[in-house]
Design an enzyme around this catalytic site. Sequence first.
Site, PDB file in Angstrom:
ATOM      1  N   HIS A   1      54.585  24.353 -31.433  1.00  0.00           N
ATOM      2  CA  HIS A   1      53.143  24.576 -31.572  1.00  0.00           C
ATOM      3  C   HIS A   1      52.315  23.420 -31.020  1.00  0.00           C
ATOM      4  O   HIS A   1      51.096  23.384 -31.233  1.00  0.00           O
ATOM      5  CB  HIS A   1      52.792  24.830 -33.040  1.00  0.00           C
ATOM      6  CG  HIS A   1      53.342  26.123 -33.547  1.00  0.00           C
ATOM      7  ND1 HIS A   1      52.696  27.328 -33.395  1.00  0.00           N
ATOM      8  CD2 HIS A   1      54.509  26.398 -34.179  1.00  0.00           C
ATOM      9  CE1 HIS A   1      53.432  28.298 -33.922  1.00  0.00           C
ATOM     10  NE2 HIS A   1      54.527  27.760 -34.402  1.00  0.00           N
TER      11      HIS A   1
ATOM     12  N   SER B   1      53.334  25.384 -38.311  1.00  0.00           N
ATOM     13  CA  SER B   1      52.471  26.463 -37.846  1.00  0.00           C
ATOM     14  C   SER B   1      51.617  27.117 -38.918  1.00  0.00           C
ATOM     15  O   SER B   1      50.558  27.672 -38.610  1.00  0.00           O
ATOM     16  CB  SER B   1      53.310  27.544 -37.164  1.00  0.00           C
ATOM     17  OG  SER B   1      54.228  28.129 -38.077  1.00  0.00           O
TER      18      SER B   1
ATOM     19  N   LYS C   1      53.826  30.070 -26.070  1.00  0.00           N
ATOM     20  CA  LYS C   1      52.579  29.827 -26.806  1.00  0.00           C
ATOM     21  C   LYS C   1      51.549  29.212 -25.856  1.00  0.00           C
ATOM     22  O   LYS C   1      50.946  29.936 -25.087  1.00  0.00           O
ATOM     23  CB  LYS C   1      52.862  28.991 -28.053  1.00  0.00           C
ATOM     24  CG  LYS C   1      53.686  29.795 -29.078  1.00  0.00           C
ATOM     25  CD  LYS C   1      53.913  29.065 -30.360  1.00  0.00           C
ATOM     26  CE  LYS C   1      54.522  29.971 -31.423  1.00  0.00           C
ATOM     27  NZ  LYS C   1      55.793  30.607 -31.066  1.00  0.00           N
TER      28      LYS C   1
END
Length: 409
Positions: free
Chosen positions: A221, A193, A252
């Site tokens: 991610h 990330s 996310k």
Amino acid sequence: MSKTFFDHQAYFSSQLDHLKEEGRYRVFAELERKAGDFPHARQHVNGEVRDVTIWCANDYLGMGQHPKVIDAICEAMRTYGTGAGGTRNISGTSHEHVLLEQELADLHGKESALLFTSGYVSNWAALGTLAGGIPDCVVLSDAGNHASMIEGIRHSRAERRIFKHNDLTDLERHLKEIPPERPKLIAFESVYSMDGDIGNIKGICDLADKYGAMTYLDEVHAVGMYGPRGGGIAEREGLMHRLTVIEATLGKAFGVVGGYIAASRELCDYIRSFASGFIFTTALPPAIAVGARVAVSHLKHSDMERQRQRRAVTKVRAALRAIGIPMLENESHIVPVMVGNAAKCKMISDVLVEKYGIYIQPINYPTVPKGTERLRITPSPFHTDEDIARLAHALSDLWNHCALSRAVA
């Protein structure tokens, strides 16, 4: 004779003062996101409110404000109420939890999936339970792994070997030193990330097969962002079937909250039965499960959000490259702008929001090593060309103001 006791408050104050002196004290931006107007928000500062454009959100595709997701959650709350009413073991498993787990298992081509309250908890609980429960297990952990993975491995009390980041030669060196019959678990990520680089999934799977190791891949991610159905880097590269465990988040790209693992039926049942972080915590609200399922299902069938997001990333990189703003080059959706000084990084962040209405949180130690402080930019499908031009102009001004070096084209 009077006693002198430890002054707890003075200790707390001194430690906080030390963070402030180094420019590492964290200040939370108090935001109001505007549904239907992502990435724009309002920021509350000392009783005043100002408009800002968010450039650092992990809601990578804006699914947290997608009408389908909002409508699904609102309808589910009217149907089921708010909370789950208990742990998964005691009255907290709704039909919606089961449907979401089936959706996630299908996303990753696995037999089963298991929900947790966050991505942090899923890593902590799953890694801690696996490595701690398998007799004499040794964990091989990438040096760049997230704090949640590190804490899960520590919690397991298993032997831990850290291999150099994304270095297959160093990983194999460690594997060779471990007796073949000893249980081994390789823990790593797909998209890291902070640097935005991508793990060598195939190479690690090849070594795992060669040395008889399990694999644990964090796709936090990457889910929603890569692969024809949003299954992550492993789906994009056709490698999901080679991984023992795939872990990811709903908070996310899917725009909701929660974490999960996907694996074999037996492995998920093992974690379900032995992980304290799963057993003893209240289940996600059913309405959240509904919203997550709608988001996952939508991104399985829609590639429009991913395509628009990639175009925005390309435009941001081109704009910053043209004016010499130093970035870490990578193949992912994360644009790390390198400052290299904690105080300047925070100052740039403060001025960006105060003068330009651009919110980017500074990333300092211990999240990244000292000397690599940065602004972590995450372009979305909804940042306009005007937004990008304003960002580039503001950064160019601040680079001059701070006398920072520019990248050579």
